[in-house]
Each structure stands twice: as C-alpha cells, then as structure tokens.
Write a protein that holds these residues in place. Structure first.
Motif, PDB file in Angstrom:
ATOM      1  N   ASP A 199      -0.630 -15.770   3.514  1.00  0.00           N
ATOM      2  CA  ASP A 199      -1.994 -15.476   5.057  1.00  0.00           C
ATOM      3  C   ASP A 199      -3.212 -16.084   4.051  1.00  0.00           C
ATOM      4  O   ASP A 199      -3.483 -15.553   3.411  1.00  0.00           O
ATOM      5  N   LEU A 200      -3.806 -17.330   4.797  1.00  0.00           N
ATOM      6  CA  LEU A 200      -5.055 -17.392   4.803  1.00  0.00           C
ATOM      7  C   LEU A 200      -6.100 -16.377   5.103  1.00  0.00           C
ATOM      8  O   LEU A 200      -6.039 -16.621   6.035  1.00  0.00           O
ATOM      9  N   GLY A 201      -6.857 -16.029   3.949  1.00  0.00           N
ATOM     10  CA  GLY A 201      -7.636 -15.408   4.543  1.00  0.00           C
ATOM     11  C   GLY A 201      -7.035 -14.058   4.342  1.00  0.00           C
ATOM     12  O   GLY A 201      -6.895 -13.207   5.819  1.00  0.00           O
ATOM     13  N   SER A 202      -6.806 -13.776   3.500  1.00  0.00           N
ATOM     14  CA  SER A 202      -5.925 -11.992   3.715  1.00  0.00           C
ATOM     15  C   SER A 202      -6.514 -11.143   3.932  1.00  0.00           C
ATOM     16  O   SER A 202      -5.907  -9.955   3.973  1.00  0.00           O
ATOM     17  N   GLY A 203      -7.461 -10.702   3.007  1.00  0.00           N
ATOM     18  CA  GLY A 203      -8.683  -9.531   3.270  1.00  0.00           C
ATOM     19  C   GLY A 203      -7.718  -8.477   2.497  1.00  0.00           C
ATOM     20  O   GLY A 203      -7.434  -8.766   1.618  1.00  0.00           O
ATOM     21  N   ASP A 204      -7.186  -6.828   3.406  1.00  0.00           N
ATOM     22  CA  ASP A 204      -6.901  -6.154   2.235  1.00  0.00           C
ATOM     23  C   ASP A 204      -5.305  -6.412   1.848  1.00  0.00           C
ATOM     24  O   ASP A 204      -4.545  -5.265   1.559  1.00  0.00           O
ATOM     25  N   GLY A 205      -4.511  -7.150   2.281  1.00  0.00           N
ATOM     26  CA  GLY A 205      -3.509  -7.822   2.121  1.00  0.00           C
ATOM     27  C   GLY A 205      -1.571  -7.303   2.775  1.00  0.00           C
ATOM     28  O   GLY A 205      -0.900  -7.273   3.096  1.00  0.00           O
ATOM     29  N   ARG A 206      -2.512  -6.628   4.297  1.00  0.00           N
ATOM     30  CA  ARG A 206      -1.542  -5.617   5.182  1.00  0.00           C
ATOM     31  C   ARG A 206      -0.468  -6.913   6.112  1.00  0.00           C
ATOM     32  O   ARG A 206       0.480  -6.574   5.500  1.00  0.00           O
ATOM     33  N   ILE A 207      -0.946  -8.373   5.680  1.00  0.00           N
ATOM     34  CA  ILE A 207       0.178  -9.400   6.557  1.00  0.00           C
ATOM     35  C   ILE A 207       1.043  -9.448   5.368  1.00  0.00           C
ATOM     36  O   ILE A 207       2.216  -9.284   5.374  1.00  0.00           O
ATOM     37  N   PRO A 208       0.852  -9.956   4.424  1.00  0.00           N
ATOM     38  CA  PRO A 208       2.243 -10.620   3.035  1.00  0.00           C
ATOM     39  C   PRO A 208       2.517  -8.838   2.396  1.00  0.00           C
ATOM     40  O   PRO A 208       3.769  -8.720   2.547  1.00  0.00           O
ATOM     41  N   ILE A 209       2.271  -8.425   3.190  1.00  0.00           N
ATOM     42  CA  ILE A 209       3.022  -6.666   2.677  1.00  0.00           C
ATOM     43  C   ILE A 209       3.943  -6.300   3.566  1.00  0.00           C
ATOM     44  O   ILE A 209       4.891  -6.175   3.098  1.00  0.00           O
ATOM     45  N   THR A 210       3.769  -6.046   4.457  1.00  0.00           N
ATOM     46  CA  THR A 210       4.336  -5.818   6.144  1.00  0.00           C
ATOM     47  C   THR A 210       5.316  -6.698   5.980  1.00  0.00           C
ATOM     48  O   THR A 210       6.804  -6.985   5.995  1.00  0.00           O
ATOM     49  N   ALA A 211       5.002  -8.569   5.603  1.00  0.00           N
ATOM     50  CA  ALA A 211       6.172  -9.693   5.829  1.00  0.00           C
ATOM     51  C   ALA A 211       7.229  -8.914   4.831  1.00  0.00           C
ATOM     52  O   ALA A 211       8.881  -9.756   5.212  1.00  0.00           O
ATOM     53  N   VAL A 212       7.136  -8.353   4.011  1.00  0.00           N
ATOM     54  CA  VAL A 212       7.921  -8.511   2.600  1.00  0.00           C
ATOM     55  C   VAL A 212       8.797  -7.378   2.435  1.00  0.00           C
ATOM     56  O   VAL A 212       9.913  -6.616   2.735  1.00  0.00           O
ATOM     57  N   GLN A 213       7.627  -5.991   2.967  1.00  0.00           N
ATOM     58  CA  GLN A 213       8.501  -4.379   2.898  1.00  0.00           C
ATOM     59  C   GLN A 213       8.728  -4.358   4.327  1.00  0.00           C
ATOM     60  O   GLN A 213      10.398  -3.837   4.435  1.00  0.00           O
ATOM     61  N   LYS A 214       8.919  -5.109   5.724  1.00  0.00           N
ATOM     62  CA  LYS A 214       9.411  -4.748   6.815  1.00  0.00           C
ATOM     63  C   LYS A 214      10.140  -5.556   7.431  1.00  0.00           C
ATOM     64  O   LYS A 214      11.595  -5.456   7.890  1.00  0.00           O
ATOM     65  N   TYR A 215      10.667  -7.067   6.971  1.00  0.00           N
ATOM     66  CA  TYR A 215      10.889  -8.514   7.631  1.00  0.00           C
ATOM     67  C   TYR A 215      11.607  -8.622   6.961  1.00  0.00           C
ATOM     68  O   TYR A 215      11.906 -10.475   7.017  1.00  0.00           O
ATOM     69  N   ASN A 216      11.549  -8.097   5.149  1.00  0.00           N
ATOM     70  CA  ASN A 216      12.669  -8.764   4.085  1.00  0.00           C
ATOM     71  C   ASN A 216      11.937 -10.508   4.269  1.00  0.00           C
ATOM     72  O   ASN A 216      12.834 -11.490   3.763  1.00  0.00           O
ATOM     73  N   ALA A 217      10.809 -10.584   4.673  1.00  0.00           N
ATOM     74  CA  ALA A 217      10.576 -11.733   3.758  1.00  0.00           C
ATOM     75  C   ALA A 217      11.179 -11.884   2.025  1.00  0.00           C
ATOM     76  O   ALA A 217      11.085 -11.432   1.894  1.00  0.00           O
ATOM     77  N   ARG A 218      11.510 -13.188   1.976  1.00  0.00           N
ATOM     78  CA  ARG A 218      11.758 -13.630   0.266  1.00  0.00           C
ATOM     79  C   ARG A 218      10.408 -13.545  -0.761  1.00  0.00           C
ATOM     80  O   ARG A 218      10.628 -13.060  -1.481  1.00  0.00           O
ATOM     81  N   SER A 219       9.551 -13.882  -0.223  1.00  0.00           N
ATOM     82  CA  SER A 219       7.889 -13.796  -0.732  1.00  0.00           C
ATOM     83  C   SER A 219       6.960 -13.615  -0.336  1.00  0.00           C
ATOM     84  O   SER A 219       6.946 -14.284   1.023  1.00  0.00           O
ATOM     85  N   ALA A 220       5.963 -13.331  -0.196  1.00  0.00           N
ATOM     86  CA  ALA A 220       4.747 -13.492   0.503  1.00  0.00           C
ATOM     87  C   ALA A 220       3.015 -13.818  -0.857  1.00  0.00           C
ATOM     88  O   ALA A 220       3.735 -13.069  -1.646  1.00  0.00           O
ATOM     89  N   VAL A 221       2.303 -14.643  -0.184  1.00  0.00           N
ATOM     90  CA  VAL A 221       0.915 -15.016  -0.816  1.00  0.00           C
ATOM     91  C   VAL A 221       0.277 -14.714  -0.166  1.00  0.00           C
ATOM     92  O   VAL A 221      -0.339 -15.548   1.141  1.00  0.00           O
ATOM     93  N   GLY A 222      -1.330 -13.915   0.083  1.00  0.00           N
ATOM     94  CA  GLY A 222      -2.168 -13.728   0.448  1.00  0.00           C
ATOM     95  C   GLY A 222      -3.570 -14.700  -0.155  1.00  0.00           C
ATOM     96  O   GLY A 222      -3.294 -14.802  -1.740  1.00  0.00           O
ATOM     97  N   ILE A 223      -3.911 -15.309   0.451  1.00  0.00           N
ATOM     98  CA  ILE A 223      -5.318 -15.852   0.277  1.00  0.00           C
ATOM     99  C   ILE A 223      -6.921 -15.855  -0.066  1.00  0.00           C
ATOM    100  O   ILE A 223      -7.000 -15.571   1.686  1.00  0.00           O
TER     101      ILE A 223
END
Length: 202
Positions: A76-100
C-alpha cells in the motif's frame, strides 16, 4: 566636450551594475536549481499528498477488486494509518502486506495497530518515499495518491512489478493507461490495472 574622467567613471559604473546583475542572476539560477531538486526529491512523499483516511467499505472494495488471496503480497503506497495492509492480512488472508508511508508518526501508529490486531508477523510498515521503494515483491499494489503522482509513478510500476500484478487506485486514474475495470463504491471511483506481459512503448 565630455571630460575623460567622467567617461571613465561612467564606464566603470555601468560595468559594476552589470556585474552585480550577473551575480544576482547566477544566485537566482542556483536557488531555482536547488528548489527544483527539492521538489523532485519530495515527489510522491506524503507531504505532497494530504492524508485522508479511506472508509472501511472502500478498503474492502479495493481488496475485493484486486481479488486478494493467500498467495498475495500487498503493498500500500501512502499507507496512512495502516488500515489497508492490516485488513488485507486480517480479513483477506494475504500472505503478507507492507505499508509505505513518509510520515513517521503514522508509521508508528500503524505498527501499533498491527500489533493490536495480532498480524504484526505478516504486516510491516516502512518510513520511505514511495519512489525509492523496491516494489518487486508485490503481487498487489494499492494507491490513494493524486493524479500527477499516479502518472509519475506509472513507469516505476511497469518497470518493477511482475506481469499479472494487480494495481488498484482510489479515486484517480493513470492518464492514458486504460484500466481493466472501473467501479463505483458510494461516491468513490476505483480503478484496476493488471501489469501486462509486454509493455508497449511509443
């Protein structure tokens, strides 16, 4: 008849004026070069993109549009408070996520939220300029930037991302790169691109 001393003084004065003007122009040129360098270096930084939180329903729609799954590495480019990377892993079971994120305070806030959500082993947040980030590991990239930043970022995305990588942008397109899908969520437009096997150049 004009006195020779007067002529000499006149020529000396004019030379001095042009000399001072030349120095001033040179200083102005150097200042403009330095200012331009600062602007170029800061392109894509969060200072150029005001932080506006993405509503939860739009976060969900972005991740669904990208079809995030257990094989994905989400950036997530410009990840702000981190909600997209966290949701990607927590709810959509992404292998990993990185916020920039360029803002150190938001990076620390995001790390704390990932810890609280119990996903800090698969989610990381980096304090970086997104133009200096290595995007090669990503299989999904999400953006909520500005049109000019999207456009300047496009060559980097096409150069570094593997064919088949999905890119989802909140609100803004990428110029003449036609999106594969465009959807509306409430009053928000979302764009999806897929990095092609062959990059067409003009």
């Amino acid at each position: 008849m004009i006195d020779k001393e007067y002529i000499l003084l006149f020529i000396t004065g004019v030379s001095a004026v042009f000399s001072v003007a030349g120095c001033t122009l040179e200083r102005n040129f150097e200042a403009e070069k330095q200012e331009s360098a600062v602007i170029i270096q800061s392109q894509g930084s969060r200072a150029d993109v005001p932080y506006v939180a993405t509503p939860p329903q739009v976060v969900d729609a972005m991740l669904k549009l990208a079809e995030v799954n257990s094989k994905d590495v989400v950036y997530d480019l410009g990840s702000g408070d981190g909600r997209i990377p966290i949701t990607a892993v927590q709810k959509y079971n992404a292998r990993s996520a990185v916020g920039i994120e360029i803002n150190p305070q938001l990076v620390q806030e995001s790390l704390a939220k990932a810890q609280k959500a119990g996903v800090s082993d698969r989610v990381d947040f980096l304090e970086q300029n997104l133009f200096e980030t290595d995007l090669k590991p990503a299989t999904v990239v999400t953006l909520y930037l500005l049109p000019d930043v999207n456009f300047k970022l496009r060559p980097k995305l096409l150069k570094e991302l593997k064919p088949g990588t999905r890119i989802v942008s909140h609100s803004f397109d990428m110029g003449d790169w036609q999106a594969k899908r465009v959807i509306r969520v409430n009053a928000t437009t979302l764009y999806l691109w897929v990095v092609p096997e062959i990059i067409k150049t003009r």
